[in-house]
Design a protein around this motif. Structure first.
Motif, PDB file in Angstrom:
ATOM      1  N   THR A  79       0.826  -1.210   0.000  1.00  0.00           N
ATOM      2  CA  THR A  79       0.000   0.000   0.000  1.00  0.00           C
ATOM      3  C   THR A  79       0.860   1.260   0.000  1.00  0.00           C
ATOM      4  N   CYS A  80       2.178   1.098  -0.144  1.00  0.00           N
ATOM      5  CA  CYS A  80       3.042   2.291  -0.171  1.00  0.00           C
ATOM      6  C   CYS A  80       3.959   2.205  -1.383  1.00  0.00           C
ATOM      7  N   THR A  81       4.782   3.211  -1.564  1.00  0.00           N
ATOM      8  CA  THR A  81       5.612   3.239  -2.771  1.00  0.00           C
ATOM      9  C   THR A  81       6.998   2.638  -2.563  1.00  0.00           C
ATOM     10  N   HIS A  82       7.299   2.171  -1.330  1.00  0.00           N
ATOM     11  CA  HIS A  82       8.573   1.466  -1.145  1.00  0.00           C
ATOM     12  C   HIS A  82       8.507   0.123  -1.874  1.00  0.00           C
ATOM     13  N   TYR A  83       9.661  -0.348  -2.297  1.00  0.00           N
ATOM     14  CA  TYR A  83       9.633  -1.642  -2.978  1.00  0.00           C
ATOM     15  C   TYR A  83      10.944  -2.378  -2.821  1.00  0.00           C
ATOM     16  N   GLY A 107       3.344  10.145   4.527  1.00  0.00           N
ATOM     17  CA  GLY A 107       3.801   8.953   3.801  1.00  0.00           C
ATOM     18  C   GLY A 107       3.811   7.710   4.663  1.00  0.00           C
ATOM     19  N   CYS A 108       4.526   6.699   4.187  1.00  0.00           N
ATOM     20  CA  CYS A 108       4.577   5.392   4.838  1.00  0.00           C
ATOM     21  C   CYS A 108       5.351   5.451   6.156  1.00  0.00           C
ATOM     22  N   ARG A 109       4.799   4.786   7.196  1.00  0.00           N
ATOM     23  CA  ARG A 109       5.453   4.767   8.508  1.00  0.00           C
ATOM     24  C   ARG A 109       6.332   3.541   8.697  1.00  0.00           C
ATOM     25  N   GLN A 110       6.320   2.633   7.726  1.00  0.00           N
ATOM     26  CA  GLN A 110       7.059   1.382   7.902  1.00  0.00           C
ATOM     27  C   GLN A 110       8.546   1.541   7.614  1.00  0.00           C
ATOM     28  N   HIS A 111       9.324   0.662   8.255  1.00  0.00           N
ATOM     29  CA  HIS A 111      10.761   0.667   7.981  1.00  0.00           C
ATOM     30  C   HIS A 111      11.129  -0.394   6.942  1.00  0.00           C
ATOM     31  N   HIS A 112      10.272  -1.396   6.783  1.00  0.00           N
ATOM     32  CA  HIS A 112      10.526  -2.493   5.848  1.00  0.00           C
ATOM     33  C   HIS A 112      11.872  -3.148   6.124  1.00  0.00           C
ATOM     34  N   THR A 113      12.346  -3.097   7.379  1.00  0.00           N
ATOM     35  CA  THR A 113      13.682  -3.576   7.768  1.00  0.00           C
ATOM     36  C   THR A 113      14.702  -3.258   6.674  1.00  0.00           C
TER      37      THR A 113
HETATM   38 ZN   LIG Z   1       6.606   1.857   2.786  1.00  0.00          ZN
END
Ligand SMILES: [Zn+2]
Ligand SMILES: [Zn+2]
Length: 345
Positions: free
Chosen positions: A281-285, A329-335
């Motif tokens: 759901t975010c733009t990190h990949y 924006g996204c709050r995740q770190h995605h490690t």
């Molecule tokens: Zn993200």
């Protein structure tokens, strides 16, 4: 109120001047086709929002407004067609959009399917397989319902949504189940209150699939994959695929990360389980496996409403261009590992 007024005003200016698209590219949105993400579809938003996380709801009439606006600007495609586009196999460049619904709520069958059929819009449903055909209710819904009854917010204290989100972001599902059990002793919830949250049955899914809707996986029990052991993550990804393929006799290649939470271990598990495409759901990949981290734009009843609560085309335009990601924006770190890319890096 002031925030919402500023949002409406800014959205109007941005969409008139094309700044929404510019802000979207600055916020790091990848040039991938548009994929929209909804959850529950209800008759009466205000009534359902009394007991449900509001951001998981869209009314049937608002869904129609969104689809009508999108349909004038994009060609709707199925996730399989989207996959071909992502792999560069379809040879076209026209603007396309795919519509997806997460969690497999029964209200998809009741409220969304008739609208999609009437408008000829292809769609996908991501199901939580352990709940299909049962009266078991999603962990996030039980937690929210209990917290909403237990705590009346005030004096700046966090409300039930903030607490629900915090617990889901930080605890493994086994720990959340314990919190739920102790809350259930304090505030018993009648079985009837859980009815609106029931999942689809396998018979409904079969009919939905035969109507042309793509069935994807959303794990076995809606765990936040970043909070669980590697074994559990693997079992959730592989087990749900096996369940759908076994019950419906179809090939499942699409997966959606619950709440969009992913890290390298989650992407590994999804790859090992045999999925070809997975959605966030975010733009990190994941730079090594971009097809397993395809971004979606989450929408709900008020995500495109102005300060008066009316549907706003300019806010929808900003949402799909991810113009608001610059400020929220996204709050995740995605490690963050070397493998995890960001759209702009
Ligand atoms: Zn993200
Ligand atoms: Zn979900």
């Amino acid at each position: 109120m002031i925030r919402s007024w500023i949002k409406s005003g800014a959205a109007r200016v941005m969409s008139r001047t094309g700044l929404d698209r510019l802000a979207g590219s600055l916020s790091g949105a990848r040039a991938v086709p548009l994929v929209i993400n909804y959850h529950r579809i209800v008759e009466d938003f205000a009534n359902s929002a009394k007991t449900s996380i509001p951001a998981m709801l869209v009314s049937r009439s608002m869904l129609e407004k969104h689809l009508d606006w999108l349909g004038r600007r994009f060609r709707f495609i199925s996730l399989d067609e989207l996959g071909a586009r992502l792999e560069g196999k379809d040879g076209r460049e026209d603007p396309v959009a795919a519509i997806t619904f997460d969690d497999g709520y029964r209200d998809f069958y009741e409220h969304a399917l008739p609208v999609l059929k009437r408008k000829g819009v292809p769609a996908a449903v991501f199901v939580v397989t352990d709940l299909v055909g049962t009266r078991r209710v999603q962990v996030h819904d039980r937690l929210y319902l209990l917290l909403a009854r237990r705590f009346s917010p005030g004096g700046g204290a966090p409300g039930p949504f903030e607490v629900t989100r915090l617990l889901l972001e930080t605890l493994p599902q086994g720990e959340i189940e314990k919190v739920i059990e102790s809350l259930e002793v304090e505030v018993p919830i009648p079985e009837d209150s859980y009815r609106p949250f029931y999942s689809l049955t396998w018979e409904m899914l079969d009919e939905i699939h035969r109507a042309g809707v793509t069935i994807g996986s959303h794990t076995r029990s809606h765990v936040q994959m970043t909070n669980e052991s590697r074994e559990r993550v693997m079992e959730e990804a592989a087990g749900s695929r096996k369940a759908i393929e076994g019950r419906l006799g179809l090939s499942v290649i699409h997966f959606a990360y619950p709440s969009g939470y992913f890290n390298t271990a989650a992407v590994d598990a999804v790859a090992t389980a045999g999925y070809k495409f997975a959605y966030t759901t975010c733009t990190h990949y994941d730079a090594m496996r971009p097809l397993l981290t395809v971004p979606r734009v989450p929408l709900w009843e008020n995500s495109c409403s102005d300060s008066r609560g009316m549907f706003s085309e300019s806010i929808l335009s900003c949402q799909i261009n991810r113009a608001f990601d610059l400020v929220s924006g996204c709050r995740q770190h995605h490690t963050a590992t070397k493998e995890n890319g960001h759209a702009r890096s």
